[in-house]
Scaffold this active site. Structure first.
Site, PDB file in Angstrom:
ATOM      1  CG  HIS A  57      -1.785  -1.191   1.414  1.00 39.16           C
ATOM      2  ND1 HIS A  57      -2.639  -1.484   0.261  1.00 39.16           N
ATOM      3  CD2 HIS A  57      -1.806  -2.072   2.377  1.00 39.16           C
ATOM      4  CE1 HIS A  57      -3.240  -2.839   0.712  1.00 39.16           C
ATOM      5  NE2 HIS A  57      -2.761  -3.184   2.063  1.00 39.16           N
ATOM      6  CG  HIS A 219      -6.212  -6.197   1.282  1.00 40.38           C
ATOM      7  ND1 HIS A 219      -7.065  -5.394   2.470  1.00 40.38           N
ATOM      8  CD2 HIS A 219      -5.019  -5.720   1.431  1.00 40.38           C
ATOM      9  CE1 HIS A 219      -6.431  -4.971   3.412  1.00 40.38           C
ATOM     10  NE2 HIS A 219      -5.175  -5.083   3.037  1.00 40.38           N
TER      11      HIS A 219
END
Lengths: 333, 219
Positions: A57, A219
C-alpha cells in the site's frame, strides 16, 4: 506476472531497505524485526505514533514516518498484517516516555495483532492507546461483516494526530484528536483492474476489459457493484455521493479532500477525477479547504482511485497545515 | 493398545502432537491456501506452515513440561504468522499452556481442559461464536465431544478420536455458511459453498491430537 522484483520472498525486506537508503536523514530501518523509525527517535517527552499494516500500500505506512507524522511503521508481508514483535520493538525503539498511540486500520488481522502488542507493552509499563480507522463507506452493514475497512482516512489520522503529538499534546489529547479525525473521515474506492500479489503470481480477481468495480477494498476485496465502464465524471459521482451522504455534509461546511490513486493510474486521470469532485462539492456549497491528489494508499499496481473527505474545523486545519517532513509528505519545512 | 495403560500425557506426547500438527499443515498447505483464495486472501496455508516450522525449531529440549512446549509454539505462531491466524492460534496455544501450567503429566481431564482453554482463547480474541464460518465451528464441537466422551468414561484415545470426527463434521458444516468474520465477510453471500480454511486447520490440529496424545504411533 511481470514485476520489477528480485525474489518473491525478499520483496518487502528489499523495499523497506530501499526506503531507508533513499531517506537516511528522515528514517532508519530495522531489519529484524522489520520496522521503519524516525531517524531522530526517540523524541523525549513526545507521544509516539506507531502504525503499520500489510505491505503493498506504499507510501502507507513507511512513507509517512518522520517529523510531524509517524514515529514508526511496521510493514507486514504483502497484504498480511505485521506481527506483535514488530509493533512491540518499534514502539520501544521510538518511545519518548509520553506513551504510544497505535493507529490501526480495521482489518481482523491488524486489529488482533495490535491488541496483542498493546497487551505486551502495557505489561512492560508503557502506556498504549489505540485508534481504529474504519472509513470505507462501501461496506454498508457492519453487523454482517468485520466492519468498515480502514483505508484513505488513515493518512488523515496519521498526519493530524502526528501534528498534535509534535506540538507536545498528551497521550489523551492525541488520542482525542485521532478519534475526532477517524469519526469525521469517509472514503470509497473503485478499480479498473486487479492487482497481483507477488507470492500468488496471478491477479486477485478478474475484471473484463469493459468492466469496473465500485466500492472495492485495498486488497481487492469485492466492492458494492461490478458494472460496465463509465466516464470519469460518472465514476466520480458514484464515489463522492455515498461519501458525502455518509458524512452528512451540509452547505457551508469545509473539507480536506483526497483523490488517491491505487498504484496503476496516472496522475492525469486523478486530476480529471479531482476536477469533477471539486464541481460536485461546489454545487453542494461545501468548500475544499485543502487537498491531496496522488498515490497515498495504494494496492500494488491496481488501476483505480479512491475519494476521501474529512469534515474539517479550524483546529484540524491548523494541525493539517503544521510542518511535516516524511518521505511521502512534506510541507512547511 | 497402550491407551489405557499409559493414560497420562507427558511432554514427549505433547511434542509428538505438535510435530504431527506441523506435518499435517505442511501436507495440506496448498489446500489451505486454495480454500483461503476462494474466500480470503490466499495465505492461510503458507502462513500456518511458516509459523509451525518456526515452532518446531524453537521447541525446548527433551524433558520439557507440556506447558513449556505449548508456550514455545504460541510465541512462534504469534511472532511468525501474522494475519488473523497468528494471534488466534497463538492465543490458543498460550491459553492451553496456562491450563496445564506446572504439570509434568496430564490426566485425560487435563487434556480436555487444555483444548477447552484453547477454544476459549480463540473465541475471546476473535470474538467469534459458532455458525460464523470460522475455526470455532470445528473446535467447539470437538471440545464438546471430548468432554462428553470422557464424562461417560471413555478412554482418552477414543475420546480424542470422537473429538477429531466432530471437528471434521463441524468443518464440513461451514461450507454452506455465510461468513461474518474476517476478510471473507466482505464476500457476504458469495462466501457460501466454500469450506472455511481455519476450520480445516483446526480439524488437522484435533486429528493430530487423536493420533498422538493417547499413545498413538510415535512420529
Amino acid at each position: 506476472m511481470k514485476k520489477l522484483i528480485n525474489r518473491v520472498e525478499a520483496v518487502v525486506d528489499e523495499a523497506t531497505e530501499g526506503l531507508g537508503l533513499a531517506h537516511p536523514h528522515l528514517v532508519r530501518v530495522n531489519a529484524e524485526p522489520r520496522f521503519v523509525a524516525r531517524a531522530d527517535a526517540p523524541v523525549q517527552g513526545k507521544v509516539s505514533l506507531v502504525s503499520g499494516g500489510g505491505s503493498g500500500h506504499e507510501p502507507l505506512h513507511g512513507g509517512f514516518v518522520g517529523r510531524g507524522m509517524l514515529d514508526a511503521a511496521c510493514p507486514g508481508e504483502v497484504f498480511t498484517s505485521p506481527v506483535p514483535d514488530q509493533m512491540v520493538e518499534a514502539a520501544k525503539a521510538v518511545h519518548g516516555g509520553a506513551g504510544v498511540l497505535f493507529i490501526v486500520k480495521n482489518y481482523t488481522g491488524d486489529v488482533m495483532n495490535f491488541e496483542l502488542a498493546a497487551e505486551l507493552l502495557q505489561a512492560e509499563g508503557i502506556a498504549v492507546r489505540s485508534v481504529l480507522v474504519a472509513d470505507d463507506v462501501a461496506v454498508e452493514n457492519s453487523l454482517y461483516t468485520a466492519g468498515r475497512r480502514g483505508v484513505g482516512g488513515t493518512v488523515f489520522v496519521e498526519k493530524i494526530a502526528g501534528a498534535a503529538a509534535e506540538a507536545g499534546a498528551s497521550l489523551e489529547e492525541v488520542e482525542r484528536i485521532a478519534r475526532q479525525v477517524s469519526d469525521n473521515v469517509r472514503s470509497m474506492g473503485m478499480a479498473l483492474t486487479s492487482c497481483t500479489v507477488p507470492a500468488k503470481g496471478s491477479p486477485t480477481f478478474e475484471l473484463g476489459e469493459d468492466e469496473m468495480e465500485i466500492g472495492i477494498g485495498i486488497h481487492g476485496e469485492p466492492g458494492r457493484e461490478r458494472m460496465k465502464l463509465r466516464p470519469a465524471d460518472e465514476i466520480t459521482e458514484m464515489l463522492a455521493g455515498p461519501v458525502i451522504e455518509d458524512l452528512g455534509l451540509k452547505q457551508g461546511e469545509q473539507v480536506i479532500a483526497m483523490v488517491n490513486g491505487m498504484g496503476g493510474t496516472p496522475l492525469m486521470e486523478l486530476y480529471i477525477v479531482y476536477r469533477k469532485l471539486a464541481q460536485i462539492l461546489q454545487q453542494r456549497g461545501v468548500a475544499i479547504a485543502r487537498n491531496l491528489v496522488g498515490n497515498y494508499i495504494t494496492s500494488l499496481e491496481m488501476q483505480g482511485c479512491s475519494i476521501t473527505l474529512l469534515r474539517a474545523d479550524d483546529e484540524l486545519l491548523r494541525l493539517w497545515d503544521a510542518p511535516v517532513h516524511t518521505p511521502a509528505l512534506r510541507w512547511g519545512v | 493398545m497402550a491407551g489405557d495403560a499409559a493414560a497420562t500425557v507427558d511432554g514427549e506426547r505433547i511434542r509428538a502432537f505438535i510435530r504431527r500438527f506441523a506435518e499435517k499443515v505442511a501436507a495440506h498447505k496448498d489446500e489451505l491456501t486454495a480454500l483461503d483464495a476462494a474466500i480470503g486472501d490466499a495465505d492461510h496455508g503458507t502462513n500456518m506452515d511458516r509459523g509451525l516450522q518456526a515452532a518446531l525449531e524453537r521447541l525446548p529440549a527433551e524433558g520439557a513440561a507440556p506447558a513449556d512446549l505449548l508456550k514455545a509454539v504460541a510465541m512462534a505462531l504469534i511472532s511468525k504468522v501474522g494475519g488473523a491466524s497468528g494471534p488466534l492460534y497463538g492465543t490458543a496455544f498460550l491459553r492451553a499452556a496456562g491450563a496445564v501450567a506446572g504439570k509434568a503429566a496430564l490426566e485425560p481431564g487435563d487434556v480436555a481442559a487444555l483444548f477447552k482453554a484453547a477454544l476459549a482463547g480463540i473465541q475471546e480474541r476473535g470474538k467469534a461464536t459458532r455458525g460464523e464460518k470460522t475455526m470455532v465451528d470445528a473446535l467447539a464441537p470437538a471440545v464438546e465431544a471430548l468432554e462428553a466422551a470422557l464424562g461417560r468414561g471413555a478412554a482418552l484415545g477414543e475420546a480424542l478420536a470422537e473429538a477429531a470426527r466432530a471437528a471434521r463434521e463441524g468443518s464440513d458444516a461451514t461450507i454452506p455458511l455465510v461468513a461474518t468474520k474476517g476478510r471473507a465477510s466482505y464476500l457476504g453471500e458469495r462466501s457460501r459453498g466454500h469450506r472455511d480454511p481455519g476450520s480445516l486447520s483446526a480439524t488437522l490440529m484435533m486429528e493430530a491430537a487423536a493420533e498422538t496424545l493417547a499413545g498413538g504411533p510415535a512420529s
